[in-house]
Enzyme design. Structure first.
Site, PDB file in Angstrom:
ATOM      1  N   HIS A 200       0.816  -1.213   0.000  1.00  0.00           N
ATOM      2  CA  HIS A 200       0.000   0.000   0.000  1.00  0.00           C
ATOM      3  C   HIS A 200       0.852   1.265   0.000  1.00  0.00           C
ATOM      4  O   HIS A 200       0.440   2.299  -0.504  1.00  0.00           O
ATOM      5  CB  HIS A 200      -0.994  -0.028   1.159  1.00  0.00           C
ATOM      6  N   ARG A 343     -15.414   1.247  -1.151  1.00  0.00           N
ATOM      7  CA  ARG A 343     -15.140   0.004  -0.435  1.00  0.00           C
ATOM      8  C   ARG A 343     -15.138   0.279   1.055  1.00  0.00           C
ATOM      9  O   ARG A 343     -14.506   1.237   1.510  1.00  0.00           O
ATOM     10  CB  ARG A 343     -13.773  -0.547  -0.868  1.00  0.00           C
ATOM     11  N   GLU A 447     -10.937 -11.608  -3.633  1.00  0.00           N
ATOM     12  CA  GLU A 447      -9.487 -11.510  -3.449  1.00  0.00           C
ATOM     13  C   GLU A 447      -8.948 -12.591  -2.532  1.00  0.00           C
ATOM     14  O   GLU A 447      -7.759 -12.633  -2.233  1.00  0.00           O
ATOM     15  CB  GLU A 447      -9.101 -10.113  -2.949  1.00  0.00           C
ATOM     16  N   ASN A 470      -4.297  -7.871  -6.345  1.00  0.00           N
ATOM     17  CA  ASN A 470      -3.137  -7.657  -5.462  1.00  0.00           C
ATOM     18  C   ASN A 470      -3.168  -8.682  -4.341  1.00  0.00           C
ATOM     19  O   ASN A 470      -2.157  -9.296  -3.997  1.00  0.00           O
ATOM     20  CB  ASN A 470      -3.160  -6.253  -4.853  1.00  0.00           C
ATOM     21  N   ASP A 471      -4.348  -8.846  -3.762  1.00  0.00           N
ATOM     22  CA  ASP A 471      -4.471  -9.826  -2.689  1.00  0.00           C
ATOM     23  C   ASP A 471      -4.687 -11.238  -3.213  1.00  0.00           C
ATOM     24  O   ASP A 471      -4.192 -12.194  -2.621  1.00  0.00           O
ATOM     25  CB  ASP A 471      -5.607  -9.437  -1.742  1.00  0.00           C
ATOM     26  N   ARG A 481       2.760  -9.658  -0.057  1.00  0.00           N
ATOM     27  CA  ARG A 481       2.870  -8.564  -1.036  1.00  0.00           C
ATOM     28  C   ARG A 481       3.814  -7.453  -0.605  1.00  0.00           C
ATOM     29  O   ARG A 481       4.140  -6.569  -1.396  1.00  0.00           O
ATOM     30  CB  ARG A 481       1.479  -8.014  -1.397  1.00  0.00           C
ATOM     31  N   CYS A 518      -9.792  -4.593 -10.080  1.00  0.00           N
ATOM     32  CA  CYS A 518      -9.218  -3.339  -9.586  1.00  0.00           C
ATOM     33  C   CYS A 518      -7.824  -3.512  -8.994  1.00  0.00           C
ATOM     34  O   CYS A 518      -7.350  -2.636  -8.280  1.00  0.00           O
ATOM     35  CB  CYS A 518     -10.151  -2.672  -8.594  1.00  0.00           C
TER      36      CYS A 518
HETATM   37  C1  PEP Z   1      -6.488  -5.817  -4.347  1.00  0.00           C
HETATM   38  O1  PEP Z   1      -6.269  -6.541  -3.380  1.00  0.00           O
HETATM   39  O2  PEP Z   1      -6.234  -6.144  -5.530  1.00  0.00           O
HETATM   40  C2  PEP Z   1      -7.082  -4.497  -4.170  1.00  0.00           C
HETATM   41  C3  PEP Z   1      -7.433  -3.776  -5.196  1.00  0.00           C
HETATM   42  O3  PEP Z   1      -7.217  -4.016  -2.910  1.00  0.00           O
HETATM   43  P1  PEP Z   1      -5.989  -3.474  -2.023  1.00  0.00           P
HETATM   44  O4  PEP Z   1      -4.817  -3.284  -2.948  1.00  0.00           O
HETATM   45  O5  PEP Z   1      -6.441  -2.206  -1.400  1.00  0.00           O
HETATM   46  O6  PEP Z   1      -5.804  -4.566  -1.026  1.00  0.00           O
HETATM   47 MG    MG Z   2      -7.126  -6.151  -1.470  1.00  0.00          MG
END
Ligand code: PEP
Ligand code: MG
Length: 606
Positions: A200, A343, A447, A470-471, A481, A518
């Site tokens: 993040h 979200r 996710e 991402n998750d 990550r 996303c």
């Molecule tokens: C993800 O996990 O892909 C996502 C978009 O949420 P974040 O990156 O905020 O965990």
């Molecule tokens: Mg996520």
């Protein structure tokens, strides 16, 4: 990825490019790592009183600091000042205080060493305690010792919000709290030893348009405070002590980068319509209301992901309903009639919540935060916080086109519980006669691998899916990550990931609900091509990725792409998938926009 200093004149470190741009400037070394014990030395009889005095003075200074912190505690958490009181008590405790003095006098060792020995002894005692809560109190002892140690060695913790000179931050690691609080006008770039592409911290850097390189491993030990460095956020490189020629070369690259940015921005408002006439929703991910204007400038046709948790990491207090409502309403109104997918809180994981304002909640320090009390789990436990947010969201829904989304759903039970709470909040608004959008669509993030396996069931209970790769990549491929050691394994083209995405998309299509994606991979043109071919309806990404993805959309025929991508689940390796996409995308990959972007956008394909 490894950081390595190259031989020859130019000393270069390589890491992971997470936020594009080039910046030349002074390094500002931030010490966020633990104070290490460096000086272990024996002293003679005459020096003992001096060492004891040093220790006493450091303890007194640490105490004064705590008393000061206590005095500045915001009213609403004053009840919890007992935490600081307990730290004061630890400082006076004989196991720490007397024992350190004893070590100095009897073993004739310096104060830092003596303190360390006391701590080790206390740790052994705590390790034997069965009760987990009491055992965890050792962390308070450690925290106290760290504070005394900082005074002994003269190292103060730095607050990034207080940096007043233009600087490039060099740190072992930065938390999203640090990046959120940065003095954006002064901090021109940042580089860290730790971190990965989808941490993040990296995402925030991109949103703030600050060039950043992470995962450099040894930047803090190789870079000198005040030295000149160049951060190349396009290539993921850092140049140490550049000579004049190198500086001129990078100034030229900086100009090229700016020219490219303004060129691509010029076409960002053209619609994302394929050659065969399909409109694709290309949307932005945002963290703060201030980013909405930037998102629109970059041509976003909606907000596909509003990460609301960052609002909670800012400031001294947990935000209240009115503050949240104002922020959400602003975003809804600016984007209307385009959609805003908001979200609910995704605190936890690398979005560190053990800062003081959350200590009221007595959250435990977790061994595996990514697998811990994160996102919807946190909200279902801390229902008052959740309800306040839901009320603010519902109220804001009356001012635009909002959709609500729950993060980190792992099964149906969580959806049921979240929806029951939402229902209760709606009833409250009804009773109070406060308007909200009764037709607001409710979706979930996909996710967690269990949600993929359950997607056919979950699809019956929600209006849309948004795949968070991402998750999903983190949890499916078992790679942390934010851990630079395994960052090379972040592979969106891994067949397991592609199959999971395909499975979710097919189920969504079969059930008649929409499906967005996303994660960071949406901004990579090769990934985006594949996703569109698989039938993803919406792509949401960091604003800066939007113009290029819109250009890609305008250059393809959706029918052809779907036919091409058809059997992607049959591929056996990431390399095969990548080569297949490269072959299909040929002309686009030759375009100047794409080629330049390779210098600009971090290559998300691993
Ligand atoms: C993800 O996990 O892909 C996502 C978009 O949420 P974040 O990156 O905020 O965990
Ligand atoms: Mg996520």
């Amino acid at each position: 990825m490894t950081a390595s200093a190259e031989k020859g004149q130019i000393r270069k470190l390589r890491g992971i490019a997470v936020s594009p741009g080039i910046i030349i400037g002074k390094a500002r070394l931030i010490d966020r790592s633990r104070v290490r014990i460096f000086y272990h030395y024996l002293i003679n009889e005459e020096q003992t009183s001096h060492e004891v005095r040093r220790f006493k003075e450091a303890t007194e200074a640490a105490k004064r600091q705590i008393v000061d912190l206590k005095a500045r505690m915001p009213d609403h958490i004053k009840d919890h000042s007992f935490i600081l009181d307990s730290h004061l008590m630890i400082m006076d405790d004989s196991m720490l205080y007397d024992s350190t003095v004893d070590f100095i006098l009897k073993e004739k060792i310096n104060a830092e060493w003596a303190l360390k020995k006391s701590i080790q002894r206390i740790k052994q005692l705590f390790d034997e305690i069965q009760d987990e809560y009491i055992r965890d109190r050792y962390l308070d002892v450690e925290n106290v010792a760290e504070r005394i140690l900082r005074h002994l060695v003269g190292k103060e913790e730095e607050n990034l919000a207080e940096i007043t000179e233009r600087a490039i931050i060099v740190a072992h690691d930065l938390s999203p709290v640090d990046t959120g609080a940065m003095n954006v006008g002064k901090i021109k770039g940042f580089i860290t030893d730790a971190g990965g592409k989808t941490s993040h911290t990296a995402i925030i850097a991109k949103s703030l348009k600050i060039p950043a390189v992470v995962g450099l491993e040894s930047a803090t030990s190789l870079i000198q405070d005040g030295g000149i460095i160049i951060v190349d956020g396009n290539r993921g490189e850092v140049i140490l002590d550049p000579d004049d020629e190198t500086i001129i070369d990078y100034q030229e690259r900086q100009l090229q980068h700016e020219r490219f940015e303004s060129n691509i921005l010029r076409s960002s408002h053209l619609p994302a319509e394929t050659l065969d006439g399909y409109r694709v929703a290309i949307e932005a991910n945002i963290e703060f209301p201030e980013e909405v204007v930037l998102a629109r400038d970059y041509g976003a046709e909606g907000i596909g992901l509003y990460r609301t948790e960052f609002h909670y990491l800012r400031g001294q207090e947990i935000p209240g309903e009115e503050e949240l409502f104002d922020a959400y309403r602003e975003v809804a109104e600016i984007m209307a009639p385009s959609p805003v997918t908001i979200r609910t809180l995704d605190l936890g994981g690398d979005k560190f919540s053990s800062i003081s304002k959350f200590q009221d909640l007595r959250l435990k320090k977790e061994t595996n935060p990514a697998l811990g009390l994160r996102a919807i789990r946190f909200c279902l436990k801390e229902q008052e916080i959740f309800k306040t947010q839901l009320r603010a969201i519902l109220r804001a829904s009356a001012f635009g086109n909002m959709r609500l989304m729950f993060p980190m759903i792992s099964g149906l039970q969580e959806i049921r519980e979240a929806q029951a709470i939402l229902e209760e909040v709606r009833d409250g608004l009804e009773k109070d006669g406060i308007p909200y959008d009764p037709g607001m669509r409710i979706g979930i993030m996909i996710e967690v691998p269990s949600a993929v396996a359950m997607a056919d069931i979950l699809a019956k209970y929600v209006d849309f899916f948004s795949i968070g790769t991402n998750d999903l990549i983190q949890y499916a491929l078992a790679i942390d990550r934010i851990n630079e050691e395994v960052a090379y394994m972040y592979q969106p083209f891994h067949p397991a990931i592609i199959r999971m995405i395909k499975q979710v998309v097919d189920i969504a299509k079969g059930t008649g609900i929409s499906v967005a994606l996303c994660g960071e991979m949406a901004a990579d043109p090769m990934c985006a091509y594949l996703l569109l071919g698989m039938g993803v309806d919406e792509l949401s990404m960091n604003s800066r990725g939007i113009p290029l993805i819109k250009k890609l959309v305008r250059s393809i025929s959706l029918e052809e792409t779907r036919a091409d991508v058809g059997d992607v689940a049959l591929f056996e390796t990431a390399r095969e998938i990548r080569e297949f996409v490269m072959e299909r995308m040929g002309p686009f990959l030759e375009s100047p926009e794409y080629r330049n972007s390779q210098d600009l956008l971090a290559d998300a394909t691993g």
